[in-house]
Design a protein around this motif. Structure first.
Motif, PDB file in Angstrom:
ATOM      1  N   SER A   1      20.217   7.467   3.576  1.00 49.69           N
ATOM      2  CA  SER A   1      18.913   6.813   3.405  1.00 49.69           C
ATOM      3  C   SER A   1      17.526   7.633   3.518  1.00 49.69           C
ATOM      4  CB  SER A   1      18.772   5.466   3.737  1.00 49.69           C
ATOM      5  OG  SER A   1      18.708   5.706   5.267  1.00 49.69           O
ATOM      6  N   GLY A   2      16.538   7.435   2.861  1.00 50.18           N
ATOM      7  CA  GLY A   2      15.609   7.981   3.623  1.00 50.18           C
ATOM      8  C   GLY A   2      14.181   7.452   3.024  1.00 50.18           C
ATOM      9  N   ALA A   3      13.182   7.975   2.570  1.00 47.96           N
ATOM     10  CA  ALA A   3      11.816   7.722   2.440  1.00 47.96           C
ATOM     11  C   ALA A   3      11.195   8.570   1.131  1.00 47.96           C
ATOM     12  CB  ALA A   3      10.806   7.742   3.524  1.00 47.96           C
ATOM     13  N   THR A   4      11.953   8.808   0.137  1.00 41.14           N
ATOM     14  CA  THR A   4      11.374   9.628  -1.041  1.00 41.14           C
ATOM     15  C   THR A   4      10.784   8.711  -2.106  1.00 41.14           C
ATOM     16  OG1 THR A   4      13.674   9.784  -1.737  1.00 41.14           O
ATOM     17  CG2 THR A   4      13.046  11.537  -0.494  1.00 41.14           C
TER      18      THR A   4
ATOM     19  N   THR B   1       6.791   2.480   1.304  1.00 45.21           N
ATOM     20  CA  THR B   1       5.837   2.383   2.309  1.00 45.21           C
ATOM     21  C   THR B   1       6.507   2.859   3.621  1.00 45.21           C
ATOM     22  OG1 THR B   1       6.795   0.026   2.431  1.00 45.21           O
ATOM     23  CG2 THR B   1       4.777   0.319   1.204  1.00 45.21           C
ATOM     24  N   GLY B   2       7.906   3.392   3.561  1.00 45.54           N
ATOM     25  CA  GLY B   2       8.496   3.652   4.727  1.00 45.54           C
ATOM     26  C   GLY B   2       9.971   3.786   4.545  1.00 45.54           C
ATOM     27  N   PRO B   3      10.705   4.412   5.478  1.00 47.27           N
ATOM     28  CA  PRO B   3      12.057   4.385   5.230  1.00 47.27           C
ATOM     29  C   PRO B   3      12.922   2.988   4.774  1.00 47.27           C
ATOM     30  CG  PRO B   3      11.593   5.670   7.335  1.00 47.27           C
ATOM     31  CD  PRO B   3      10.512   4.804   6.853  1.00 47.27           C
TER      32      PRO B   3
ATOM     33  N   LYS C   1       0.862  -1.139  -0.013  1.00 46.72           N
ATOM     34  CA  LYS C   1      -0.035   0.046  -0.029  1.00 46.72           C
ATOM     35  C   LYS C   1       0.904   1.283   0.118  1.00 46.72           C
ATOM     36  CE  LYS C   1      -4.530   0.802   1.371  1.00 46.72           C
ATOM     37  NZ  LYS C   1      -4.924  -0.056  -0.060  1.00 46.72           N
ATOM     38  N   VAL C   2       0.729   1.995  -1.019  1.00 51.47           N
ATOM     39  CA  VAL C   2       1.436   3.388  -1.115  1.00 51.47           C
ATOM     40  C   VAL C   2       0.552   4.505  -1.377  1.00 51.47           C
ATOM     41  CG1 VAL C   2       3.612   2.525  -2.049  1.00 51.47           C
ATOM     42  CG2 VAL C   2       1.526   2.996  -3.569  1.00 51.47           C
ATOM     43  N   GLU C   3       0.920   5.727  -1.237  1.00 49.76           N
ATOM     44  CA  GLU C   3       0.021   7.109  -1.736  1.00 49.76           C
ATOM     45  C   GLU C   3      -0.313   6.788  -2.902  1.00 49.76           C
ATOM     46  OE1 GLU C   3       1.673  11.036  -0.994  1.00 49.76           O
ATOM     47  OE2 GLU C   3       3.337  10.068  -0.425  1.00 49.76           O
TER      48      GLU C   3
ATOM     49  N   ALA D   1       2.078  -5.812  -6.557  1.00 50.76           N
ATOM     50  CA  ALA D   1       0.928  -5.250  -6.776  1.00 50.76           C
ATOM     51  C   ALA D   1       0.854  -3.964  -5.834  1.00 50.76           C
ATOM     52  CB  ALA D   1      -0.311  -5.853  -6.334  1.00 50.76           C
ATOM     53  N   PHE D   2       0.556  -2.853  -6.285  1.00 54.44           N
ATOM     54  CA  PHE D   2       0.553  -1.545  -5.588  1.00 54.44           C
ATOM     55  C   PHE D   2      -0.774  -1.149  -5.350  1.00 54.44           C
ATOM     56  CE2 PHE D   2       4.978  -1.344  -6.459  1.00 54.44           C
ATOM     57  CZ  PHE D   2       5.579  -1.072  -5.543  1.00 54.44           C
ATOM     58  N   ASN D   3      -1.481  -0.942  -4.152  1.00 57.25           N
ATOM     59  CA  ASN D   3      -2.933  -0.754  -3.974  1.00 57.25           C
ATOM     60  C   ASN D   3      -3.735  -1.637  -4.847  1.00 57.25           C
ATOM     61  OD1 ASN D   3      -1.461   1.061  -2.745  1.00 57.25           O
ATOM     62  ND2 ASN D   3      -2.264   2.984  -3.321  1.00 57.25           N
ATOM     63  N   GLY D   4      -3.520  -2.991  -4.735  1.00 57.87           N
ATOM     64  CA  GLY D   4      -4.420  -3.830  -5.651  1.00 57.87           C
ATOM     65  C   GLY D   4      -3.942  -3.797  -7.075  1.00 57.87           C
ATOM     66  N   LYS D   5      -3.107  -2.911  -7.649  1.00 57.96           N
ATOM     67  CA  LYS D   5      -2.739  -2.711  -9.297  1.00 57.96           C
ATOM     68  C   LYS D   5      -1.392  -3.494  -9.602  1.00 57.96           C
ATOM     69  CE  LYS D   5      -5.620   0.596  -9.953  1.00 57.96           C
ATOM     70  NZ  LYS D   5      -6.650   0.105  -9.027  1.00 57.96           N
ATOM     71  N   PRO D   6      -1.529  -4.813 -10.304  1.00 63.39           N
ATOM     72  CA  PRO D   6      -0.307  -5.094 -10.757  1.00 63.39           C
ATOM     73  C   PRO D   6       0.804  -4.375 -11.239  1.00 63.39           C
ATOM     74  CG  PRO D   6      -2.151  -6.520 -11.530  1.00 63.39           C
ATOM     75  CD  PRO D   6      -2.525  -5.065 -10.999  1.00 63.39           C
TER      76      PRO D   6
END
Ligand SMILES: [Zn+2]
Length: 311
Positions: free
Chosen positions: A271-274, A278-280, A136-138, A193-198
């Motif tokens: 390192s970061g979360a750009t 889903t997180g750093p 799950k992502v933005e 799959a991101f948010n259910g989209k392959p």
């Protein structure tokens, strides 16, 4: 005319295989001897193809699994223990969707004296199955809005042009190092799959790293990209020569400039979360031509052993 050519192929392949098998066949010395250095010959693995020729070569090229293999001379280290010939190395990666079974590395080239060089080397590809991963992502990363489509396409082309580069330098002389100390959290090669989209498979490995963790170059190379990309955020790509690249994504800070030469262990940034995360963490990728590979394979000294020599 096509009919004539077709039946010759298996015979020719068998003959080349015989020549490349090395040793003293009745027809004389083999033109080239071939060895494969790899952690495993399996989907998502990088392999180094080492070719030893009895006399200096003017050129050498190869094909493996439908892709061109670029070869470069092993350089000064190749002279040690050598007996007048020389050694060349090329990188290849086994595609993620490649089925298990037999495959052939085909070689073609020319000696400095102008004689044709041919060779073939049989390998067996092991079976490897990648798991599925649902993330799950933005929403803007699962389904990018219209206004960023042009940017995504521009970056796709820029990356394609980078991965098409082939620098003729000897392969690195030692195993790579981990870019951060953390262990793996994401699965290399996972069908995603991101948010259910392959979407396309995971082209690297995710390493545990809190935001601000120093990220170092895994091996010696040239910085060929150091910028913000839509999906991978602040990103550094290193060109290790011969068409082999590593990528460091989702950084919070970049400390190197495009074109800089770096040694293994040199700081690249933090390192970061750009980008699409889903997180750093640190996304560490590997690429040979257009094929992604598991960069952890580069930590295995087998790939870099005995530069300039065959076993
Ligand atoms: Zn990743």
């Amino acid at each position: 005319m096509i009919r004539v050519a077709a039946p010759r192929t298996p015979l020719l392949a068998a003959l080349l295989l015989l020549l490349a098998a090395g040793g003293a066949s009745a027809s004389g010395p083999a033109p080239v001897a071939v060895a494969v250095r790899a952690r495993a010959v399996a989907p998502g693995e990088p392999i180094r193809i080492v070719v030893r020729a009895d006399e200096p070569l003017a050129e050498l090229s190869g094909r493996f699994l439908g892709a061109a293999v670029f070869f470069a001379r092993d350089g000064a280290a190749g002279g040690e223990g050598a007996t007048g010939g020389e050694t060349w190395s090329g990188w290849a990666a086994v595609p993620l969707d490649r089925k298990a079974g037999a495959a052939t590395i085909d070689l073609a080239g020319r000696t400095a004296a102008g004689a044709e060089v041919v060779g073939a080397h049989a390998v067996t590809i092991e079976k490897r199955v990648f798991p599925e991963e649902r993330l799950k992502v933005e929403p803007k990363y699962a389904e990018p809005p219209k206004e960023v489509q042009a940017r995504i396409e521009r970056e796709r082309q820029e990356l394609g042009a980078i991965y098409a580069r082939r620098r003729a330098v000897p392969p690195p002389g030692a195993a790579f190092v981990k870019p951060v100390p953390g262990g793996a959290t994401g699965i290399f090669g996972a069908r995603r799959a991101f948010n259910g989209k392959p979407r396309s498979p995971h082209s690297g490995v995710d390493l545990k790293a809190a935001t601000g963790t120093p990220v170092v170059a895994a091996g010696p190379g040239l910085v060929v990209l150091a910028k913000d990309l839509y999906y991978s955020g602040l990103t550094v790509i290193l060109d290790h020569g011969g068409g082999m690249f590593t990528l460091y994504a989702h950084l919070s800070r970049i400390d190197v400039k495009d074109g800089a030469a770096v040694e293994a262990g040199a700081p690249l940034g933090l390192s970061g979360a750009t980008g699409r995360v889903t997180g750093p963490h640190l996304h560490w990728g590997g690429k040979i031509g257009s094929e992604p590979f598991d960069p952890r394979a580069l930590l295995d000294p087998t790939l870099f052993a005995n530069r300039g020599q065959l076993p």
